[in-house]
Motif scaffolding. Structure first.
Motif, PDB file in Angstrom:
ATOM      1  N   GLY A  20      41.019  45.477  33.547  1.00 29.87           N
ATOM      2  CA  GLY A  20      39.608  45.708  33.649  1.00 29.87           C
ATOM      3  C   GLY A  20      39.508  47.002  32.489  1.00 29.87           C
ATOM      4  O   GLY A  20      40.464  47.527  31.987  1.00 29.87           O
ATOM      5  N   HIS A  21      38.195  47.333  32.160  1.00 32.54           N
ATOM      6  CA  HIS A  21      37.944  48.630  31.330  1.00 32.54           C
ATOM      7  C   HIS A  21      36.940  49.407  32.032  1.00 32.54           C
ATOM      8  O   HIS A  21      35.913  48.828  32.476  1.00 32.54           O
ATOM      9  N   ARG A  22      37.123  50.749  31.960  1.00 31.21           N
ATOM     10  CA  ARG A  22      36.137  51.549  32.454  1.00 31.21           C
ATOM     11  C   ARG A  22      34.559  51.327  31.871  1.00 31.21           C
ATOM     12  O   ARG A  22      33.427  51.502  32.498  1.00 31.21           O
ATOM     13  N   ALA A  23      34.525  51.111  30.662  1.00 27.93           N
ATOM     14  CA  ALA A  23      33.507  50.884  29.832  1.00 27.93           C
ATOM     15  C   ALA A  23      32.588  49.684  30.223  1.00 27.93           C
ATOM     16  O   ALA A  23      31.319  49.572  30.113  1.00 27.93           O
ATOM     17  N   ASP A  24      33.331  48.606  31.083  1.00 27.77           N
ATOM     18  CA  ASP A  24      32.558  47.569  31.625  1.00 27.77           C
ATOM     19  C   ASP A  24      32.305  47.748  33.066  1.00 27.77           C
ATOM     20  O   ASP A  24      31.290  46.663  33.334  1.00 27.77           O
ATOM     21  N   ALA A  25      32.229  48.767  33.565  1.00 30.46           N
ATOM     22  CA  ALA A  25      31.582  49.169  34.982  1.00 30.46           C
ATOM     23  C   ALA A  25      30.268  49.199  35.173  1.00 30.46           C
ATOM     24  O   ALA A  25      29.389  49.535  33.895  1.00 30.46           O
ATOM     25  N   ALA A  26      29.648  48.392  35.768  1.00 33.42           N
ATOM     26  CA  ALA A  26      28.162  48.169  36.035  1.00 33.42           C
ATOM     27  C   ALA A  26      27.876  47.998  37.465  1.00 33.42           C
ATOM     28  O   ALA A  26      28.403  47.411  38.235  1.00 33.42           O
ATOM     29  N   PRO A  27      26.493  48.145  37.756  1.00 31.12           N
ATOM     30  CA  PRO A  27      26.186  48.103  39.275  1.00 31.12           C
ATOM     31  C   PRO A  27      26.359  46.408  39.440  1.00 31.12           C
ATOM     32  O   PRO A  27      26.041  45.708  38.606  1.00 31.12           O
ATOM     33  N   SER A  28      26.659  46.119  40.768  1.00 27.08           N
ATOM     34  CA  SER A  28      26.545  44.672  41.131  1.00 27.08           C
ATOM     35  C   SER A  28      25.801  44.524  42.588  1.00 27.08           C
ATOM     36  O   SER A  28      25.712  45.267  43.069  1.00 27.08           O
ATOM     37  N   THR A  29      25.407  43.188  42.723  1.00 27.71           N
ATOM     38  CA  THR A  29      24.699  43.000  44.085  1.00 27.71           C
ATOM     39  C   THR A  29      25.740  42.298  44.936  1.00 27.71           C
ATOM     40  O   THR A  29      26.679  41.656  44.517  1.00 27.71           O
ATOM     41  N   MET A  30      25.448  42.690  46.163  1.00 24.03           N
ATOM     42  CA  MET A  30      26.223  41.966  47.335  1.00 24.03           C
ATOM     43  C   MET A  30      25.423  42.066  48.607  1.00 24.03           C
ATOM     44  O   MET A  30      24.943  43.257  49.026  1.00 24.03           O
ATOM     45  N   SER A  31      25.439  40.997  49.237  1.00 30.91           N
ATOM     46  CA  SER A  31      24.838  40.834  50.401  1.00 30.91           C
ATOM     47  C   SER A  31      25.380  39.894  51.288  1.00 30.91           C
ATOM     48  O   SER A  31      26.245  38.996  50.861  1.00 30.91           O
ATOM     49  N   GLN A  32      25.346  39.999  52.550  1.00 28.58           N
ATOM     50  CA  GLN A  32      25.999  39.139  53.562  1.00 28.58           C
ATOM     51  C   GLN A  32      25.295  38.030  53.895  1.00 28.58           C
ATOM     52  O   GLN A  32      24.223  37.711  53.931  1.00 28.58           O
ATOM     53  N   VAL A  33      26.071  36.681  53.876  1.00 27.74           N
ATOM     54  CA  VAL A  33      25.547  35.402  54.365  1.00 27.74           C
ATOM     55  C   VAL A  33      26.064  34.988  55.521  1.00 27.74           C
ATOM     56  O   VAL A  33      27.055  35.075  56.107  1.00 27.74           O
ATOM     57  N   GLY A  34      24.832  34.967  56.310  1.00 23.82           N
ATOM     58  CA  GLY A  34      24.935  34.664  57.820  1.00 23.82           C
ATOM     59  C   GLY A  34      25.253  35.964  58.465  1.00 23.82           C
ATOM     60  O   GLY A  34      24.938  36.973  58.357  1.00 23.82           O
ATOM     61  N   SER A  35      26.050  35.638  59.552  1.00 20.54           N
ATOM     62  CA  SER A  35      26.351  36.927  60.444  1.00 20.54           C
ATOM     63  C   SER A  35      27.873  37.058  60.768  1.00 20.54           C
ATOM     64  O   SER A  35      28.728  36.129  60.026  1.00 20.54           O
ATOM     65  N   THR A  36      28.322  38.175  61.342  1.00 19.07           N
ATOM     66  CA  THR A  36      29.619  38.410  61.568  1.00 19.07           C
ATOM     67  C   THR A  36      30.151  37.736  63.060  1.00 19.07           C
ATOM     68  O   THR A  36      29.532  37.952  64.037  1.00 19.07           O
ATOM     69  N   SER A  37      31.418  37.254  62.834  1.00 21.30           N
ATOM     70  CA  SER A  37      31.886  36.431  63.830  1.00 21.30           C
ATOM     71  C   SER A  37      33.114  37.245  64.442  1.00 21.30           C
ATOM     72  O   SER A  37      34.110  37.454  63.482  1.00 21.30           O
ATOM     73  N   CYS A  38      33.606  37.090  65.693  1.00 19.02           N
ATOM     74  CA  CYS A  38      34.902  37.773  66.036  1.00 19.02           C
ATOM     75  C   CYS A  38      36.017  36.926  65.474  1.00 19.02           C
ATOM     76  O   CYS A  38      36.860  37.593  65.035  1.00 19.02           O
ATOM     77  N   GLU A  39      36.082  35.432  65.492  1.00 19.38           N
ATOM     78  CA  GLU A  39      37.217  34.692  65.081  1.00 19.38           C
ATOM     79  C   GLU A  39      36.918  34.421  63.492  1.00 19.38           C
ATOM     80  O   GLU A  39      38.012  34.118  63.031  1.00 19.38           O
ATOM     81  N   GLN A  40      35.714  34.140  63.026  1.00 18.67           N
ATOM     82  CA  GLN A  40      35.461  33.605  61.714  1.00 18.67           C
ATOM     83  C   GLN A  40      35.247  34.714  60.765  1.00 18.67           C
ATOM     84  O   GLN A  40      35.039  34.318  59.454  1.00 18.67           O
ATOM     85  N   GLY A  41      34.932  36.013  61.044  1.00 15.66           N
ATOM     86  CA  GLY A  41      34.713  37.151  60.121  1.00 15.66           C
ATOM     87  C   GLY A  41      33.555  37.072  59.812  1.00 15.66           C
ATOM     88  O   GLY A  41      32.453  36.871  60.306  1.00 15.66           O
ATOM     89  N   PHE A  42      33.413  37.273  58.392  1.00 16.33           N
ATOM     90  CA  PHE A  42      32.079  37.162  57.404  1.00 16.33           C
ATOM     91  C   PHE A  42      32.220  36.819  56.143  1.00 16.33           C
ATOM     92  O   PHE A  42      33.252  36.737  55.694  1.00 16.33           O
ATOM     93  N   VAL A  43      31.222  36.520  55.515  1.00  8.61           N
ATOM     94  CA  VAL A  43      31.111  36.128  54.091  1.00  8.61           C
ATOM     95  C   VAL A  43      30.040  37.076  53.538  1.00  8.61           C
ATOM     96  O   VAL A  43      29.064  37.147  53.734  1.00  8.61           O
ATOM     97  N   MET A  44      30.233  37.541  52.198  1.00  5.57           N
ATOM     98  CA  MET A  44      29.796  38.278  51.564  1.00  5.57           C
ATOM     99  C   MET A  44      29.287  37.327  50.164  1.00  5.57           C
ATOM    100  O   MET A  44      30.199  36.852  49.312  1.00  5.57           O
ATOM    101  N   SER A  45      27.863  37.446  49.525  1.00  3.56           N
ATOM    102  CA  SER A  45      27.421  36.815  48.395  1.00  3.56           C
ATOM    103  C   SER A  45      27.511  37.871  47.453  1.00  3.56           C
ATOM    104  O   SER A  45      27.140  39.037  47.413  1.00  3.56           O
ATOM    105  N   THR A  46      28.151  37.824  45.988  1.00 13.57           N
ATOM    106  CA  THR A  46      28.458  38.882  45.179  1.00 13.57           C
ATOM    107  C   THR A  46      28.011  38.351  43.663  1.00 13.57           C
ATOM    108  O   THR A  46      28.274  37.268  43.574  1.00 13.57           O
ATOM    109  N   SER A  47      27.670  39.277  42.947  1.00 19.58           N
ATOM    110  CA  SER A  47      27.586  38.921  41.626  1.00 19.58           C
ATOM    111  C   SER A  47      28.537  39.162  40.867  1.00 19.58           C
ATOM    112  O   SER A  47      29.824  39.758  41.501  1.00 19.58           O
ATOM    113  N   ALA A  48      28.707  38.969  39.577  1.00 18.40           N
ATOM    114  CA  ALA A  48      30.004  39.412  38.576  1.00 18.40           C
ATOM    115  C   ALA A  48      30.301  41.030  38.788  1.00 18.40           C
ATOM    116  O   ALA A  48      29.226  41.648  38.781  1.00 18.40           O
TER     117      ALA A  48
END
Length: 595
Positions: free
Chosen positions: A274-302
């Protein structure tokens, strides 16, 4: 009423556990080698005491945790019954080494959850035993695989089969005494379930009959595209056996944190991935809930602008306990996958595995796909070392700082993470806090040099031999190939130099050999910094001068000698990369940022 309620709970729990044990998972797409229950008879013969542990797959009764505020350590809405659940680290499958790394004729030591184990092949299947002979606790990993398939201890010659039963004690000659000694449960070594899936060796860190039964109904934690591949299969960008693996001197928690953190790439891996000049804010949010056995899923932009220019769109980041981080993303309409596994070996030691692939068989052209699949795996491994080198340096710094502050669990308490890009990391630490007491629960915690990583030097962090090469058969083959290339280049270079001298001087072959030897010796002595360089006699040099420029044969031979020298030097530089890295952020950051 209390008695009736208690009986109802006991009966319901027993019925649920029985259903889980009897449920047979689908393993059609995992290509498993052998069934773990084949070792059940041996485990009973050794009379090992089965550990009373919970069954793993109770997915229908998983607790659910909603994470409302992922940027602070407070504010999560957690049901009371869920906080009482605890993740069972021992009743899980863990990848320990890629199949292609192994030699079948020798044992391989490894650690898993604090247990010291040895992996070997008995001619039919892979076997994992405790790495301590039952005689005097000498390491079985220093032993030999016998033609019969048994593993012989190098200390006194005791031999063990795949079930851990002792099959030979050379020091006892009387047959009756021999049978009595080998039939004693104390002569046995603990055996552990093993299976092969997705070109990885997986080990279940429990022994005993109950452990083998639980392991037989559980599946290795592989991502959905591997469990249910598309009709045309998955397309890899290198050989299917070319898994990247490093045994890092890092805690499991910090290594998983690093993998979940996408925003560090343009800075930590500047000019590498990668390159430092390309750093930019990104979006990230959780999809659904957190589970002991299944973990969690996050939705993210580039993750950065560079990824956007390369066509990356939205993606999903899935943490599946205990060890998988699966990143699926869209790139110009194609599905691209990056799957990583983190195996906790011991406190301060974790193994990292990674793989990039796609479900689009037209993602690359036919000729490029053909070429990529034939790149030697050792070249693929060398190309990924710089990325892990940088991560090791930074995460080890975190590790030292946490230890200096006396923080050994709930590591997120020491962090300040106000950015949206940190959400996946904070949700991971919430999962650890809610279901595991803030960190990994080792089966056998070590209080030894393995846990003494406070004084880890930079050389230790960049020690590629200890972390990778010594385990990898592909890299051993690469070193052997480079040795052969170097030897051939030396022979060709000496021969070319001799012929160049002969063509330039019209001297006899013997005189040309002597002159070449003088030139080579002088160059070698000067190269190593000798105080008194060897002088070359004037007749030799003067006799070369009149014909050196005019003789095209001498020029060609001299050019071949120079090319041989370049090959020798490049081979030496490449060989050094198998042993150690020399990554420095200062050199990388000297590259100027574009305006």
């Amino acid at each position: 009423l209390v008695i009736l309620h208690t009986l109802h709970t006991k009966i319901s729990g027993s019925s649920l556990e029985l259903k889980m044990l009897l449920k047979k998972p689908s393993t059609a797409n995992l290509h498993l080698s052998g069934h773990p229950l084949r070792g059940l008879r041996g485990a009973r013969k050794c009379r090992t005491n089965p550990q009373n542990l919970n069954a793993r797959h109770a997915t229908s009764a998983q607790g659910i945790t909603n994470v409302d505020d992922m940027t602070s350590s407070k504010g999560s809405s957690v049901q009371e019954e869920d906080t009482a659940r605890r993740f069972n680290w021992s009743s899980q499958w863990y990848p320990v080494i890629p199949t292609g790394y192994l030699y079948k004729d020798r044992p391989t030591p490894f650690q898993l959850l604090g247990l010291s184990l040895v992996l070997w092949n008995d001619g039919k299947e892979w076997v994992a035993l405790e790495d301590a002979c039952s005689h005097r606790l000498a390491p079985l990993s220093e032993g030999y695989v016998q033609p019969s398939g048994s593993l012989m201890c190098s200390y006194h010659g005791w031999e063990f089969d795949r079930a851990g039963s002792c099959t030979k004690i050379p020091q006892i000659g009387d047959p009756k005494s021999d049978r009595a000694a080998r039939g004693n449960p104390r002569s046995c070594v603990r055996s552990f379930p093993v299976q092969e899936a997705w070109n990885l060796i997986w080990v279940w860190p429990e022994s005993g009959a109950d452990a083998w039964l639980r392991a037989s109904v559980a599946q290795p934690n592989v991502p959905e595209p591997v469990r249910n591949p598309p009709p045309n299969g998955l397309r890899y960008f290198s050989s299917e056996k070319a898994w990247s693996m490093r045994e890092t001197p890092l805690d499991y928690e910090l290594l998983v944190e690093n993998i979940l953190d996408l925003s560090h790439v343009p800075f930590s891996h500047h000019s590498v991935a990668g390159h430092r000049a390309d750093a930019a804010p990104s979006t990230m949010s959780q999809v659904g809930s957190t589970s002991c056995e299944q973990g969690f899923v996050m939705s993210t932009s580039a993750p950065d602008d560079g990824a956007k220019r390369r066509g990356f769109q939205s993606g999903y980041l899935h943490f599946s306990p205990p060890n998988m981080v699966h990143y699926s993303m869209k790139q110009r309409g194609n599905n691209l996958f990056l799957t990583s596994f983190t195996t906790p070996c011991a406190p301060g030691k974790s193994r990292y595995f990674s793989r990039i692939y796609t479900d689009n068989d037209h993602a690359t052209s036919e000729w490029l796909g053909w070429l990529l699949m034939r790149v030697p795996p050792w070249m693929v491994h060398l190309s990924t070392h710089n990325i892990v080198d940088a991560d090791c340096i930074l995460a080890a710094g975190q590790q030292r700082a946490l230890r200096a502050r006396g923080i050994s669990d709930h590591l997120d308490k020491a962090f300040f993470c106000p950015a949206v890009a940190d959400r996946a990391v904070m949700v991971f630490y919430k999962w650890l806090s809610n279901y595991s007491g803030g960190r990994v629960q080792y089966a056998q915690p070590l209080q030894s040099a393995d846990a003494d990583y406070g004084d880890t030097t930079r050389e230790d962090l960049l020690d590629r031999w200890s972390q990778h090469t010594r385990f990898c058969r592909f890299c051993h083959d690469g070193l052997a190939l480079l040795d052969r290339i170097s030897a051939a280049a030396v022979c060709v270079g000496i021969g070319a130099a001799m012929l160049a001298v002969q063509a330039a001087t019209q001297a006899s072959p013997l005189a040309a050999i002597l002159a070449t030897f003088k030139l080579a010796t002088a160059s070698l002595v000067q190269a190593v910094g000798a105080c008194t360089p060897i002088a070359i006699s004037p007749p030799d040099v003067m006799s070369m001068a009149p014909n050196a420029l005019g003789g095209w044969k001498s020029i060609l031979w001299a050019a071949l000698a120079v090319v041989s020298w370049i090959v020798i030097r490049k081979a030496s530089e490449t060989k050094s990369k198998f042993f150690k890295g020399n990554y420095t952020f200062y050199d990388k950051h000297l590259i100027k940022m574009p305006a």
